[in-house]
Write a protein that holds these residues in place. Structure first.
Motif, PDB file in Angstrom:
ATOM      1  N   TYR A  42       0.954  -1.083  -0.075  1.00  0.00           N
ATOM      2  CA  TYR A  42       0.049   0.069  -0.046  1.00  0.00           C
ATOM      3  C   TYR A  42       0.816   1.288   0.093  1.00  0.00           C
ATOM      4  O   TYR A  42       1.996   1.158   0.280  1.00  0.00           O
ATOM      5  CB  TYR A  42      -0.766   0.051   1.128  1.00  0.00           C
ATOM      6  CG  TYR A  42      -0.072   0.261   2.422  1.00  0.00           C
ATOM      7  CD1 TYR A  42       0.700  -0.866   3.066  1.00  0.00           C
ATOM      8  CD2 TYR A  42      -0.016   1.417   3.168  1.00  0.00           C
ATOM      9  CE1 TYR A  42       1.432  -0.401   4.304  1.00  0.00           C
ATOM     10  CE2 TYR A  42       0.446   1.739   4.368  1.00  0.00           C
ATOM     11  CZ  TYR A  42       1.347   0.621   4.911  1.00  0.00           C
ATOM     12  OH  TYR A  42       2.091   0.994   5.916  1.00  0.00           O
ATOM     13  N   VAL A  46      -5.020   0.263   7.122  1.00  0.00           N
ATOM     14  CA  VAL A  46      -4.355  -0.918   6.783  1.00  0.00           C
ATOM     15  C   VAL A  46      -4.118  -1.870   7.645  1.00  0.00           C
ATOM     16  O   VAL A  46      -4.205  -3.045   7.654  1.00  0.00           O
ATOM     17  CB  VAL A  46      -3.220  -0.498   5.678  1.00  0.00           C
ATOM     18  CG1 VAL A  46      -2.244  -1.706   5.379  1.00  0.00           C
ATOM     19  CG2 VAL A  46      -3.572   0.391   4.552  1.00  0.00           C
ATOM     20  N   LEU A  89      -3.058  -2.459  -2.508  1.00  0.00           N
ATOM     21  CA  LEU A  89      -4.294  -1.949  -1.802  1.00  0.00           C
ATOM     22  C   LEU A  89      -4.158  -0.519  -2.603  1.00  0.00           C
ATOM     23  O   LEU A  89      -3.120   0.305  -2.277  1.00  0.00           O
ATOM     24  CB  LEU A  89      -4.114  -1.900  -0.427  1.00  0.00           C
ATOM     25  CG  LEU A  89      -5.435  -1.520   0.422  1.00  0.00           C
ATOM     26  CD1 LEU A  89      -6.546  -2.028   0.030  1.00  0.00           C
ATOM     27  CD2 LEU A  89      -5.004  -1.439   1.718  1.00  0.00           C
ATOM     28  N   SER A 134      -4.689   3.386  -3.250  1.00  0.00           N
ATOM     29  CA  SER A 134      -5.596   4.578  -2.555  1.00  0.00           C
ATOM     30  C   SER A 134      -5.214   5.774  -3.567  1.00  0.00           C
ATOM     31  O   SER A 134      -4.470   5.618  -4.672  1.00  0.00           O
ATOM     32  CB  SER A 134      -5.020   4.762  -1.334  1.00  0.00           C
ATOM     33  OG  SER A 134      -3.519   5.017  -1.487  1.00  0.00           O
ATOM     34  N   TYR A 178      -9.531  -1.720  -3.239  1.00  0.00           N
ATOM     35  CA  TYR A 178      -9.626  -0.351  -2.849  1.00  0.00           C
ATOM     36  C   TYR A 178     -10.866  -0.344  -1.936  1.00  0.00           C
ATOM     37  O   TYR A 178     -11.831  -0.983  -2.080  1.00  0.00           O
ATOM     38  CB  TYR A 178      -9.572   0.496  -4.063  1.00  0.00           C
ATOM     39  CG  TYR A 178     -10.910   0.253  -4.750  1.00  0.00           C
ATOM     40  CD1 TYR A 178     -10.858  -0.724  -5.707  1.00  0.00           C
ATOM     41  CD2 TYR A 178     -12.157   1.197  -4.538  1.00  0.00           C
ATOM     42  CE1 TYR A 178     -12.114  -1.018  -6.501  1.00  0.00           C
ATOM     43  CE2 TYR A 178     -12.942   0.831  -5.464  1.00  0.00           C
ATOM     44  CZ  TYR A 178     -13.227   0.050  -6.429  1.00  0.00           C
ATOM     45  OH  TYR A 178     -14.164  -0.395  -7.185  1.00  0.00           O
TER      46      TYR A 178
END
Length: 688
Positions: free
Chosen positions: A491, A502, A552, A554, A605
């Protein structure tokens, strides 16, 4: 087209009776009747519609017997057609309901009256003739003088000339009155065949030998002559000269017919059906039959020919054994092939089966709707019989017979008779069928089995639990953990709130179980090895163990990806020593660009943090999930082949969702709240 005389002589010449066939001259049909009767043939064809049975108002004329004779209808001396002459024998059926009506009828016909009236009994007789591919009906009007009218007595006959037919054809003749006072008479007759069509055996197979001249062109057709439905063509060909055609013995069925005709305008077709009594054909027919079970209590038997069989319902118990027929109370039904039929059940049950049988043996059996209703159940079928005074009785269907519930028999149903009776009265049993005569009930037996063996099973389970606990205590925890799948979570550290989110996700995934690696928990190793070296080591170990790398996404992660993708020549700017996501892109992007990512990577996400279309298209070659709305699918991919069933997976997804909720609430604060919220820190914007 008329058949040449030499072909008729070839076909009929071996029969000394047929040599003296009567010749009928002229193309017109005629009718004549026995002395004392008067008759008339109506012009033109009539509709072949028997209509429904009606009650006779008094004495009526009805056909009692059909008789046929072969004649020749000749247009010239050597140009004749084979023709079927039909004689219909008549009798008086029924009686006068009122004696006064009979007296009036007799007096109207009295010859001693000064002005006698011509009293008579009149009838309209229909003759229906069918020989593939034609059908023909004629209407005959007959009058019988009152003097000959004696109920139950024959009055004579009427003769019709004649119905044309092809050599070798099978003809069917029906006769009935209009209106119809009784069931129609019928007669089937096979006409002589041409000698140049021969069917013979060739070992297991069958040979069709057509002995014609080399110049003769003819058509040959094989078809299924179905009694219940239209004729179904199977094979057709136009041929020339003598031919020998071999049929595989597995293709033979009783209704397989052969049709031959010269390739000339208006030619007469010859048909024979030689396999009706062939034992091989009957065996093949049952092998080709298919019993289909349909939703909503329907079924269908598909077969090329009609089957002389009956269908019944039966009850198949869970412990095996023969399927117990439900006749009575349910009736047997004659099988109509290639047609959807229904049984009179209110509800479906997996233990109810369809049996199709002949008078010799059971031919096939299928349990109803097994795919949709699941496997057989340990249910007891109760048969309720209702009497005329509303006094009913219940018995349980068992292999030994139908056992009364309140009896002293040593069967399972008798021992549990009172409990089963209470189950029916309290609505715990499923009603499968209901009528004025009785009903069928399916009662679950699981609870009684559980009650009987509850203590034994409890002791066994406790012992097994103790042994399992001891085994777990002795096992190496590392080996136990190695059985769970590895997941590397990457991430972008957008801000502190996102890192807490997270961390909450990684902690929840560890409870599944999954072995999760995330840089949040390895800051000392990252400082010692560097972000790139740490990622390489974790990625190699994860993939070697069959694990998966989770990207992940963002706003910050999307911005970093775009930096790498926009300009390959410009080096990306430096990031913090703990930013494993930025360091990993140098290895992650080549996997996606070279097509090695599917099966190794998965994307995710958070719903409110990033729109679905913000994830770069390059990364959509692997599954990308929205969290927490798609948690069940996301967890199923992470756990791979060891993922539990959907119900258990949904429970685990709910568990993870609850673990994430505090972090999500903290992350997505309403406007004006303290803190910046997820993805809103200085690193969350698009980096340029």
């Amino acid at each position: 087209m008329p058949v040449p005389w030499f072909l008729l002589s070839l076909a009929l010449g071996r029969n000394p009776v047929v040599l003296s066939l009567e010749r009928v001259v002229g193309p017109q049909d005629t009718a004549r009747c026995s002395p004392g009767l008067s008759c008339h043939l109506w012009d033109g064809d009539v509709l072949c519609l028997p209509g429904s049975l009606v009650s006779a108002p008094g004495p009526v004329l009805v056909p009692t017997r059909l008789q046929t004779e072969l004649v020749l209808r000749c247009h010239e001396e050597t140009d004749c057609d084979l023709c079927v002459r039909v004689a219909v024998h008549l009798a008086v059926h029924g009686y006068w309901e009122d004696p006064e009506d009979e007296e009036k009828f007799r007096r109207a016909a009295d010859p001693e009256l000064e002005e006698p009236r011509n009293a008579s009994l009149q009838a309209h007789i229909v003759l229906s003739f069918q020989a593939y591919p034609t059908a023909h009906c004629v209407l005959l009007e007959v009058q019988v003088p009152a003097a000959l009218v004696q109920p139950g007595q024959s009055v004579g006959s009427i003769v019709f000339d004649c119905f044309e037919a092809a050599l070798g054809a099978e003809v069917q003749i029906w006769s009935y009155t209009q209106p119809r006072y009784q069931k129609e008479l019928n007669l089937t007759q096979q006409l002589p065949a041409l000698p140049w069509l021969n069917v013979s055996a060739d070992g297991e197979d069958v040979r069709l030998v057509l002995d014609v001249s080399e110049e003769q062109r003819f058509g040959l057709s094989l078809y299924w002559n179905q009694d219940q439905g239209p004729i179904k063509p199977w094979w057709h060909s136009n041929l020339t000269g003598p031919q020998t055609i071999t049929l595989n013995h597995t293709d033979l069925v009783p209704c397989l017919c052969i049709q031959v005709w010269p390739l000339e305008p208006d030619s007469v077709r010859t048909s024979i059906c030689p396999f009706r009594e062939d034992p091989r054909a009957h065996r093949n027919l049952w092998r080709a039959a298919r019993l289909q079970l349909l939703p909503s209590r329907g079924w269908r038997l598909d077969a090329p020919c009609s089957l002389p069989a009956e269908a019944t319902l039966c009850w198949q118990a869970l412990d095996g054994g023969p399927c117990l027929p439900l006749v009575p109370p349910l009736p047997r039904e004659n099988v109509t092939v290639n047609k959807v039929l229904e049984f009179p059940l209110r509800k479906g049950h997996p233990n109810v089966c369809v049996q199709v049988s002949t008078w010799e043996k059971l031919q096939m059996q299928e349990c109803l709707w097994a795919d949709s209703l699941g496997p057989l159940k340990d249910d007891m079928l109760l048969v309720e019989t209702r009497g005329p005074q509303d006094n009913g009785s219940l018995c349980a269907l068992e292999p030994s017979g139908c056992t009364p519930l309140l009896s002293r028999a040593s069967t399972r149903a008798a021992r549990l008779g009172e409990q089963l009776l209470q189950d029916v009265q309290s609505g715990q049993c499923l009603q499968l069928w209901d009528s004025d005569l009785g009903a069928l009930w399916a009662c679950p037996m699981d609870k009684y089995i559980h009650q009987r063996w509850a203590l034994v099973w409890l002791a066994c389970l406790l012992l097994a639990a103790v042994l399992f606990l001891l085994l777990l205590l002795k096992m190496n925890p590392v080996k136990a953990a190695s059985r769970s799948r590895a997941a590397l979570l990457l991430y972008s550290a957008d801000d502190a709130s996102f890192e807490r989110l997270v961390g909450a996700l990684a902690s929840a995934l560890c409870q599944l179980p999954l072995r999760v690696a995330v840089d949040l928990w390895s800051r000392r190793d990252l400082s010692a090895q560097g972000a790139l070296a740490w990622f390489h080591a974790q990625r190699r170990q994860t993939l070697q163990e069959g694990g998966v790398v989770v990207l992940l996404f963002s706003p910050g992660a999307v911005a970093l990806c775009r930096e790498w993708l926009q300009d390959a020549t410009s080096a990306p700017r430096a990031h913090g020593p703990h930013d494993a996501f930025a360091a990993s892109l140098s290895c992650v992007l080549p996997d996606f660009l070279q097509g090695r990512a599917p099966g190794r990577y998965v994307g995710a996400y958070f719903d409110k943090l990033l729109p679905a279309d913000a994830v770069p298209a390059l990364f959509r070659s692997v599954p990308v999930f929205s969290l927490p709305s798609q948690l069940p699918d996301f967890l199923g991919i992470l756990q791979g082949p060891t993922a539990p069933r959907s119900r258990r997976l949904a429970e685990r997804a709910e568990q993870v969702s609850r673990a994430l909720q505090p972090a999500l609430d903290s992350c997505f604060r309403p406007p004006g709240a303290l803190g910046t919220g997820c993805g809103m820190g200085p690193e969350a914007g698009v980096r340029t």
